[in-house]
Design an enzyme around this catalytic site. Structure first.
Site, PDB file in Angstrom:
ATOM      1  CG  HIS A 181     -44.914  -2.196 -16.217  1.00 36.07           C
ATOM      2  ND1 HIS A 181     -45.955  -2.884 -15.657  1.00 36.07           N
ATOM      3  CD2 HIS A 181     -45.457  -1.133 -16.855  1.00 36.07           C
ATOM      4  CE1 HIS A 181     -47.095  -2.254 -15.940  1.00 36.07           C
ATOM      5  NE2 HIS A 181     -46.815  -1.189 -16.670  1.00 36.07           N
TER       6      HIS A 181
ATOM      7  CE  LYS B  66     -45.322   0.018 -12.779  1.00 37.24           C
ATOM      8  NZ  LYS B  66     -45.551   1.461 -12.643  1.00 37.24           N
TER       9      LYS B  66
HETATM   10  P1  NAD Z   1     -39.278   8.566 -14.671  1.00 40.77           P
HETATM   11  O1  NAD Z   1     -38.472   8.155 -13.482  1.00 40.77           O
HETATM   12  O2  NAD Z   1     -38.675   8.438 -16.038  1.00 40.77           O
HETATM   13  O3  NAD Z   1     -39.736  10.117 -14.494  1.00 40.77           O
HETATM   14  C1  NAD Z   1     -40.150  10.683 -13.285  1.00 40.77           C
HETATM   15  C2  NAD Z   1     -39.659  12.130 -13.288  1.00 40.77           C
HETATM   16  O4  NAD Z   1     -40.225  12.836 -12.162  1.00 40.77           O
HETATM   17  C3  NAD Z   1     -38.115  12.222 -13.136  1.00 40.77           C
HETATM   18  O5  NAD Z   1     -37.613  13.046 -14.167  1.00 40.77           O
HETATM   19  C4  NAD Z   1     -37.938  12.869 -11.758  1.00 40.77           C
HETATM   20  O6  NAD Z   1     -36.777  13.701 -11.685  1.00 40.77           O
HETATM   21  C5  NAD Z   1     -39.238  13.694 -11.655  1.00 40.77           C
HETATM   22  N1  NAD Z   1     -39.534  14.117 -10.288  1.00 40.77           N
HETATM   23  C6  NAD Z   1     -39.538  13.361  -9.160  1.00 40.77           C
HETATM   24  N2  NAD Z   1     -39.809  14.147  -8.075  1.00 40.77           N
HETATM   25  C7  NAD Z   1     -40.001  15.408  -8.557  1.00 40.77           C
HETATM   26  C8  NAD Z   1     -40.298  16.667  -7.953  1.00 40.77           C
HETATM   27  N3  NAD Z   1     -40.457  16.788  -6.625  1.00 40.77           N
HETATM   28  N4  NAD Z   1     -40.410  17.756  -8.750  1.00 40.77           N
HETATM   29  C9  NAD Z   1     -40.264  17.649 -10.085  1.00 40.77           C
HETATM   30  N5  NAD Z   1     -39.954  16.495 -10.729  1.00 40.77           N
HETATM   31  C10 NAD Z   1     -39.842  15.389  -9.958  1.00 40.77           C
HETATM   32  O7  NAD Z   1     -40.639   7.755 -14.588  1.00 40.77           O
HETATM   33  P2  NAD Z   1     -41.764   7.530 -15.721  1.00 40.77           P
HETATM   34  O8  NAD Z   1     -41.560   6.216 -16.374  1.00 40.77           O
HETATM   35  O9  NAD Z   1     -41.883   8.771 -16.562  1.00 40.77           O
HETATM   36  O10 NAD Z   1     -43.070   7.373 -14.802  1.00 40.77           O
HETATM   37  C11 NAD Z   1     -43.467   8.408 -13.898  1.00 40.77           C
HETATM   38  C12 NAD Z   1     -44.724   7.962 -13.156  1.00 40.77           C
HETATM   39  O11 NAD Z   1     -45.810   7.824 -14.083  1.00 40.77           O
HETATM   40  C13 NAD Z   1     -44.598   6.581 -12.471  1.00 40.77           C
HETATM   41  O12 NAD Z   1     -45.341   6.628 -11.254  1.00 40.77           O
HETATM   42  C14 NAD Z   1     -45.242   5.634 -13.468  1.00 40.77           C
HETATM   43  O13 NAD Z   1     -45.715   4.449 -12.889  1.00 40.77           O
HETATM   44  C15 NAD Z   1     -46.359   6.514 -13.963  1.00 40.77           C
HETATM   45  N6  NAD Z   1     -46.935   6.136 -15.274  1.00 40.77           N
HETATM   46  C16 NAD Z   1     -48.285   6.254 -15.372  1.00 40.77           C
HETATM   47  C17 NAD Z   1     -48.912   5.996 -16.573  1.00 40.77           C
HETATM   48  C18 NAD Z   1     -50.402   6.222 -16.665  1.00 40.77           C
HETATM   49  O14 NAD Z   1     -50.985   6.074 -17.765  1.00 40.77           O
HETATM   50  N7  NAD Z   1     -51.059   6.589 -15.563  1.00 40.77           N
HETATM   51  C19 NAD Z   1     -48.175   5.593 -17.698  1.00 40.77           C
HETATM   52  C20 NAD Z   1     -46.778   5.511 -17.570  1.00 40.77           C
HETATM   53  C21 NAD Z   1     -46.175   5.797 -16.337  1.00 40.77           C
END
Ligand code: NAD
Length: 269
Positions: free
Chosen positions: A158, A162
């Site tokens: 990744h 991450k």
């Molecule tokens: P990222 O850091 O770009 O985005 C996360 C967002 O959540 C940030 O904007 C942050 O400010 C926000 N956030 C955190 N706490 C918050 C709160 N209390 N209230 C509102 N917003 C809040 O990360 P990302 O790459 O977008 O990934 C996010 C999550 O999704 C990770 O856990 C990642 O592993 C997961 N993910 C899952 C899949 C899937 O298919 N299941 C695919 C991609 C990413």
């Protein structure tokens, strides 16, 4: 014309948050009714469309999930474990479908989701792509067919932002392999090898994580035997696959009874 269902995106400024917002607009099957970010974020009080570098949408980014969820039919949530637990309680109160993509979850978080799912639909997956969910099914089948003579290793890669390892997808694949073998992943998982580890234990399911650059997500499940290896591989090149899966899951969830579901349910596997 029937009204489109209201969808809310949490973590709206995140990599996945922005992708979800674009995907909802492109789907033509739902409308973005609110965009939620954490308190103190720069985007609070500003139009989400303008924040993302486009035209104004009339949706102002808020840090008040309670108000945002009140009129929502679904909440699409790819944020952080603590935030997702808070959102699960609020989404259940609003009887909104909660689609959870957040990874790095511990048993204490899963217990809270189970409690919320008594009142509302929760759809959670470590990976929302069609390809990975197919890979999960194939992993289970191959693990069933090959015995302990074949060592199972899950290797994932990744991007360098991450924060958790192994990835949620790697753990899904590990669970599928364990299920195919009829063992518990908790007892058989082999993580974080470093130094003099001793020889590999037969039957263990190993995990390795690569972190670098802008890699969207790559997963190999290797079955390493004597004189041959079988490798199942998925390569994601575009985050849109996760967002499309999450929107599909939210639409599917609108007519379901309260409970916990995953992508295998949505895809009918
Ligand atoms: P990222 O850091 O770009 O985005 C996360 C967002 O959540 C940030 O904007 C942050 O400010 C926000 N956030 C955190 N706490 C918050 C709160 N209390 N209230 C509102 N917003 C809040 O990360 P990302 O790459 O977008 O990934 C996010 C999550 O999704 C990770 O856990 C990642 O592993 C997961 N993910 C899952 C899949 C899937 O298919 N299941 C695919 C991609 C990413």
């Amino acid at each position: 014309m029937t009204e489109l269902p209201n969808f809310v995106v949490t973590g709206a400024s995140g990599r996945m948050g922005q992708m979800l917002i674009r995907t909802i607009a492109e789907s033509g099957r739902a409308r973005l009714s609110a965009a939620v970010e954490r308190q103190g974020h720069d985007w609070i009080g500003r139009d989400i469309g303008e924040c993302m570098g486009g035209a104004a949408t009339g949706v102002i980014v808020t840090d008040d999930p309670l108000e945002a969820f009140a009129t929502a039919r679904a909440v699409l949530d790819f944020t952080a474990p603590k935030a997702s637990v808070e959102f699960a309680a609020l989404a259940a109160q609003a009887r909104a479908v909660h689609v959870i993509g957040t990874t790095g979850l511990e048993p204490e978080h899963l217990e809270k989701f189970a409690a919320a799912a008594r009142h509302a639909v929760i759809i959670r997956a470590g990976n929302f792509s069609l390809g990975v969910n197919l890979l999960v099914q194939m992993t289970k089948r191959v693990a069933q067919a090959l015995d302990e003579e074949f060592d199972i290793e899950v290797i994932e890669a990744h991007h360098h932002h991450k924060v958790d390892a192994p990835s949620g997808t790697a753990l899904m694949l590990g669970e599928a392999a364990a299920e195919g073998r009829g063992v518990s992943l908790r007892q058989m998982s082999d993580r974080g090898r470093d130094g003099i580890t001793g020889a590999r234990q037969p039957g263990h399911i190993g995990f390795s994580a690569i972190r670098g650059g802008d890699i969207v997500g790559e997963h190999d499940v290797m079955f390493a035997g004597q004189g041959e290896r079988v490798i199942l591989r998925h390569v994601a090149t575009d985050r849109a696959i996760f967002a499309r899966g999450a929107v599909k899951a939210a639409l599917w969830g609108l007519d379901r009874a309260p409970g916990e579901y995953d992508m295998a349910d949505v895809l009918g596997f």
